[in-house]
Motif scaffolding. Structure first.
Motif, PDB file in Angstrom:
ATOM      1  N   THR A 177       0.845  -1.198   0.000  1.00  0.00           N
ATOM      2  CA  THR A 177       0.000   0.000   0.000  1.00  0.00           C
ATOM      3  C   THR A 177       0.874   1.239   0.000  1.00  0.00           C
ATOM      4  OG1 THR A 177      -1.906   1.058   1.067  1.00  0.00           O
ATOM      5  CG2 THR A 177      -0.154   0.312   2.513  1.00  0.00           C
ATOM      6  N   LEU A 178       0.303   2.345  -0.426  1.00  0.00           N
ATOM      7  CA  LEU A 178       0.947   3.658  -0.309  1.00  0.00           C
ATOM      8  C   LEU A 178       0.707   4.194   1.096  1.00  0.00           C
ATOM      9  CD1 LEU A 178      -0.003   5.108  -3.771  1.00  0.00           C
ATOM     10  CD2 LEU A 178       2.311   5.239  -2.824  1.00  0.00           C
ATOM     11  N   ILE A 179       1.778   4.475   1.818  1.00  0.00           N
ATOM     12  CA  ILE A 179       1.661   5.067   3.153  1.00  0.00           C
ATOM     13  C   ILE A 179       1.374   6.556   3.031  1.00  0.00           C
ATOM     14  CG2 ILE A 179       2.860   5.540   5.315  1.00  0.00           C
ATOM     15  CD1 ILE A 179       2.126   2.631   4.941  1.00  0.00           C
ATOM     16  N   ARG A 180       2.115   7.187   2.166  1.00  0.00           N
ATOM     17  CA  ARG A 180       1.942   8.608   1.827  1.00  0.00           C
ATOM     18  C   ARG A 180       2.596   8.783   0.462  1.00  0.00           C
ATOM     19  NH1 ARG A 180       5.311   8.611   6.474  1.00  0.00           N
ATOM     20  NH2 ARG A 180       7.535   8.857   5.973  1.00  0.00           N
ATOM     21  N   PRO A 181       2.475   9.933  -0.180  1.00  0.00           N
ATOM     22  CA  PRO A 181       3.106  10.095  -1.489  1.00  0.00           C
ATOM     23  C   PRO A 181       4.595   9.759  -1.444  1.00  0.00           C
ATOM     24  CG  PRO A 181       1.604  11.909  -1.084  1.00  0.00           C
ATOM     25  CD  PRO A 181       1.656  11.106   0.186  1.00  0.00           C
ATOM     26  N   GLY A 182       4.993   8.863  -2.332  1.00  0.00           N
ATOM     27  CA  GLY A 182       6.398   8.519  -2.431  1.00  0.00           C
ATOM     28  C   GLY A 182       6.899   7.488  -1.455  1.00  0.00           C
ATOM     29  N   LEU A 183       6.036   6.876  -0.643  1.00  0.00           N
ATOM     30  CA  LEU A 183       6.462   5.852   0.312  1.00  0.00           C
ATOM     31  C   LEU A 183       5.514   4.668   0.242  1.00  0.00           C
ATOM     32  CD1 LEU A 183       8.344   4.900   2.582  1.00  0.00           C
ATOM     33  CD2 LEU A 183       6.784   5.996   4.216  1.00  0.00           C
ATOM     34  N   VAL A 184       6.062   3.482  -0.052  1.00  0.00           N
ATOM     35  CA  VAL A 184       5.296   2.254  -0.188  1.00  0.00           C
ATOM     36  C   VAL A 184       5.732   1.267   0.880  1.00  0.00           C
ATOM     37  CG1 VAL A 184       4.951   0.221  -1.661  1.00  0.00           C
ATOM     38  CG2 VAL A 184       4.829   2.502  -2.649  1.00  0.00           C
ATOM     39  N   ALA A 185       4.770   0.541   1.450  1.00  0.00           N
ATOM     40  CA  ALA A 185       5.056  -0.549   2.383  1.00  0.00           C
ATOM     41  C   ALA A 185       4.762  -1.872   1.704  1.00  0.00           C
ATOM     42  CB  ALA A 185       4.221  -0.412   3.652  1.00  0.00           C
ATOM     43  N   GLY A 186       5.640  -2.859   1.919  1.00  0.00           N
ATOM     44  CA  GLY A 186       5.434  -4.194   1.373  1.00  0.00           C
ATOM     45  C   GLY A 186       5.550  -5.232   2.466  1.00  0.00           C
ATOM     46  N   VAL A 187       4.560  -6.108   2.575  1.00  0.00           N
ATOM     47  CA  VAL A 187       4.548  -7.149   3.604  1.00  0.00           C
ATOM     48  C   VAL A 187       5.039  -8.441   2.971  1.00  0.00           C
ATOM     49  CG1 VAL A 187       3.173  -8.398   5.299  1.00  0.00           C
ATOM     50  CG2 VAL A 187       2.593  -6.023   4.720  1.00  0.00           C
ATOM     51  N   ALA A 188       6.210  -8.920   3.428  1.00  0.00           N
ATOM     52  CA  ALA A 188       6.797 -10.157   2.924  1.00  0.00           C
ATOM     53  C   ALA A 188       6.809 -11.193   4.045  1.00  0.00           C
ATOM     54  CB  ALA A 188       8.212  -9.892   2.407  1.00  0.00           C
ATOM     55  N   HIS A 189       7.383 -12.365   3.768  1.00  0.00           N
ATOM     56  CA  HIS A 189       7.470 -13.416   4.786  1.00  0.00           C
ATOM     57  C   HIS A 189       8.525 -13.019   5.819  1.00  0.00           C
ATOM     58  CE1 HIS A 189       7.231 -17.387   6.547  1.00  0.00           C
ATOM     59  NE2 HIS A 189       8.547 -17.463   6.513  1.00  0.00           N
ATOM     60  N   GLY A 190       8.087 -12.757   7.039  1.00  0.00           N
ATOM     61  CA  GLY A 190       9.008 -12.466   8.130  1.00  0.00           C
ATOM     62  C   GLY A 190       9.451 -11.025   8.251  1.00  0.00           C
ATOM     63  N   ARG A 191       8.927 -10.132   7.403  1.00  0.00           N
ATOM     64  CA  ARG A 191       9.349  -8.733   7.532  1.00  0.00           C
ATOM     65  C   ARG A 191       8.401  -7.805   6.776  1.00  0.00           C
ATOM     66  NH1 ARG A 191      12.904 -10.161   3.148  1.00  0.00           N
ATOM     67  NH2 ARG A 191      12.887  -8.524   1.535  1.00  0.00           N
ATOM     68  N   ILE A 192       8.533  -6.503   7.090  1.00  0.00           N
ATOM     69  CA  ILE A 192       7.855  -5.440   6.350  1.00  0.00           C
ATOM     70  C   ILE A 192       8.928  -4.509   5.807  1.00  0.00           C
ATOM     71  CG2 ILE A 192       6.297  -3.458   6.485  1.00  0.00           C
ATOM     72  CD1 ILE A 192       4.789  -4.887   8.696  1.00  0.00           C
ATOM     73  N   ASP A 193       8.905  -4.265   4.503  1.00  0.00           N
ATOM     74  CA  ASP A 193       9.852  -3.358   3.870  1.00  0.00           C
ATOM     75  C   ASP A 193       9.181  -2.015   3.609  1.00  0.00           C
ATOM     76  OD1 ASP A 193      11.825  -5.294   3.838  1.00  0.00           O
ATOM     77  OD2 ASP A 193      11.305  -6.000   1.829  1.00  0.00           O
ATOM     78  N   TRP A 194       9.952  -0.956   3.854  1.00  0.00           N
ATOM     79  CA  TRP A 194       9.485   0.408   3.588  1.00  0.00           C
ATOM     80  C   TRP A 194      10.327   0.952   2.446  1.00  0.00           C
ATOM     81  CZ3 TRP A 194       5.399   1.207   6.827  1.00  0.00           C
ATOM     82  CH2 TRP A 194       5.345   0.427   7.983  1.00  0.00           C
ATOM     83  N   LEU A 195       9.689   1.328   1.338  1.00  0.00           N
ATOM     84  CA  LEU A 195      10.389   1.657   0.102  1.00  0.00           C
ATOM     85  C   LEU A 195      10.067   3.077  -0.339  1.00  0.00           C
ATOM     86  CD1 LEU A 195       9.498  -1.660  -1.770  1.00  0.00           C
ATOM     87  CD2 LEU A 195      11.571  -1.194  -0.440  1.00  0.00           C
TER      88      LEU A 195
END
Length: 543
Positions: A477-495
């Motif tokens: 999902t988009l957290i705010r403009p220009g920042l995406v969160a991704g839920v993977a196995h065992g972690r959450i990445d902030w991109l």
């Protein structure tokens, strides 16, 4: 009277038959009819135990018999009305002076309610327990019950410390709304909450490494007991999460207060769900089998009347039916329904009416999702255009169904294998009147982010990012403009989103079982991850 009694029994109005028998002086026969009426109510496994108990307690005036049914409702915990059944049992035991049984019941409630989540029933239970403590029949355990109530409310406040940036008035709401506690105690609770939040902020700051990566994440977990999640959405302005279940239940989670509430209980699975940014109006598609579905509109009355109003109509179509997000100007709403061959634009206030139908014969593929684009003056609800996915392309369609432009987007939102959602989630933010950001997953669990410029004369993809490597993501999902969160196995990445590639901001090591969707909560600065079984995991967003 005999004929009336015969008719009541014939059409199974046992409670009315019991009332009549009581007037005739036949108390034993009346009790038998009340029991029959209670047993019929038990056919509804969710509402039945409480309704049956209330009938025997209030109408039959037999609280001793009501206990049996309340106990069945409490055994079904944490289902709907379980805590209400527990409170009714507690009141009966308190009136009868059964202190030992009452303490055992409170032990059971503590085990359930002190877990994260279920804030609203917990606050109701502990404040009502403090009131029950004043009854003379249980004077010997009065102090113990009030202490248990105080500790239970305090435990719920501790759960909020890990997520709040500002304490606000939550302590006063917990302790002061029911006027059970003294003003001094409420003031002390507010002060303690402020100090705890400040200290938690200091711990968060110390937990960050020099690189900005978060090495630990304080999170809270809430379980919504509705079964398997089949639809999910969120109100972008408030951060409220709305979940539809295979059981037909619809729940709302308010991340700021921690309150979970059941909004509706339909007879069939929820296949799609959409909400406006303020969370005031909710649109559901009910039914999972191909063919006609019920379109249910739940909304808060514009007049401010209490409760939630409801309207229902049927939607027919030859293929998969799904919803666009809801667009609104605060009073009138607009929503799009794809029925397998055309987009139906509907709108209104109380009852949704069909505005227009957009056949879209130019589409090459079955579209997985679409967005209603507001007019340039920013005054919805009449959409300026519809942005619809067509395979790897995106099409700009005007409100008359004419395709204005087709552009290569390079991806289409798709449900990865194993998802229980009926429609692929698509995250969208309108950054400026003519600039939009989209984020979603493909079937392989790859995150895509695109930036679009859209107006009456052009549709341009100005940037695109694709997650690289072997990581498979289950939700994004988009957290705010220009920042995406991704839920993977065992972690959450902030991109971070750049012109051509993602730049890693941080990564949270955290295990989340069967994630299927995630949404930002702007008021608590969290990411709320939705799991297949109705569990919610709220994770702080890195700064």
């Amino acid at each position: 009277l005999d004929r009336a009694l015969q008719l009541y029994r014939q059409i199974r109005l046992h409670a009315e038959a019991a009332d009549l028998l009581r007037k005739m002086g036949e108390e034993d026969e009346a009790l038998g009819e009340y029991r029959l009426a209670a047993n019929r109510l038990m056919a509804d496994s969710v509402h039945g135990p409480m309704a049956a108990g209330d009938l025997l307690r209030d109408r039959a005036r037999r609280p001793d018999l009501a206990l049996e049914y309340y106990a069945r409702g409490w055994e079904n915990r944490p289902s709907t009305h379980a805590v209400a059944c527990c409170l009714r049992m507690a009141a009966i035991h308190a009136d009868r002076g059964e202190a030992e049984i009452l303490v055992k019941l409170v032990d059971e409630a503590d085990t359930l309610l002190r877990q994260p989540g279920s804030e609203l029933p917990a606050v109701e239970f502990y404040n009502e327990l403090a009131r029950l403590a004043d009854r003379e029949a249980i004077a010997e355990i009065r102090d113990d019950l009030r202490d248990r109530s105080l500790m239970g409310l305090t435990a719920k406040l501790r759960h909020h410390v890990t997520i709040l940036r500002k304490p606000g008035t939550i302590a006063a709401n917990y302790f002061g709304r029911n006027k059970v506690w003294t003003a001094d105690l409420v003031d002390d609770a507010e002060h303690a909450m402020k100090v705890a939040v400040i200290r938690q902020e200091e711990r968060r700051a110390n937990a960050k490494g020099d690189s900005g990566q978060i090495v630990r994440a304080d999170c809270r977990r809430i379980l919504i007991d509705g079964g398997t999640v089949t639809a999910a959405c969120h109100a972008s302005a408030t951060g409220e999460i709305f979940l539809g279940f295979e059981s037909g239940q619809v729940h709302r989670f308010n991340a700021a207060s921690g309150v979970v509430s059941c909004l509706s209980e339909e007879r069939k699975p929820i296949s799609a769900i959409a909400v406006d940014p303020e969370g005031r109006t909710l649109v559901l598609l009910v039914g999972e089998e191909p063919g006609a579905k019920q379109l249910v509109h739940l909304y808060r009355s514009p007049s401010g009347a209490p409760g939630i109003a409801r309207s229902v109509r049927t939607i027919d179509g030859p293929g998969d039916i799904w919803l666009t997000p809801v667009m609104t100007d605060g009073s009138i709403i607009a929503v799009g329904i794809w029925n397998g061959e055309e987009m139906i634009l509907m709108g209104g206030t109380d009852n949704l009416a069909v505005w227009t139908r957009l056949p879209m014969p130019f589409l090459k593929n079955d579209p997985p999702g679409a967005i209603l684009i507001p007019p340039p003056d920013g005054k919805p609800p009449t959409p300026r255009a519809v942005l619809v996915h067509d395979g790897p392309d995106v099409c700009q369609v005007d409100s008359n169904g004419k395709m204005l432009r087709r552009r290569l987007l390079g991806w289409r939102p798709t449900l990865p294998e194993g998802h229980t959602l009926q429609a692929a989630p698509l995250s969208c933010i309108q950054v400026e009147p003519e600039r939009f950001e989209l984020a979603g997953l493909d079937a392989a669990g790859v995150i895509y982010w695109s930036q679009l410029k859209l107006n009456d004369s052009e549709l341009i993809r100005t940037a695109i990012n694709v997650s690289a490597g072997e990581t498979v993501y289950f939700a994004t999902t988009l957290i705010r403009p220009g920042l995406v969160a991704g839920v993977a196995h065992g972690r959450i990445d902030w991109l971070r989103c750049k012109l051509q590639s993602f730049a890693p901001l941080a990564s949270n090591p955290i295990f989340i079982a069967s994630p299927i969707a995630c949404f930002p909560s702007p008021r608590t600065d969290e990411l709320v991850v939705v799991c297949r079984n109705g569990a919610l995991v709220c994770v702080p967003v890195p700064r």
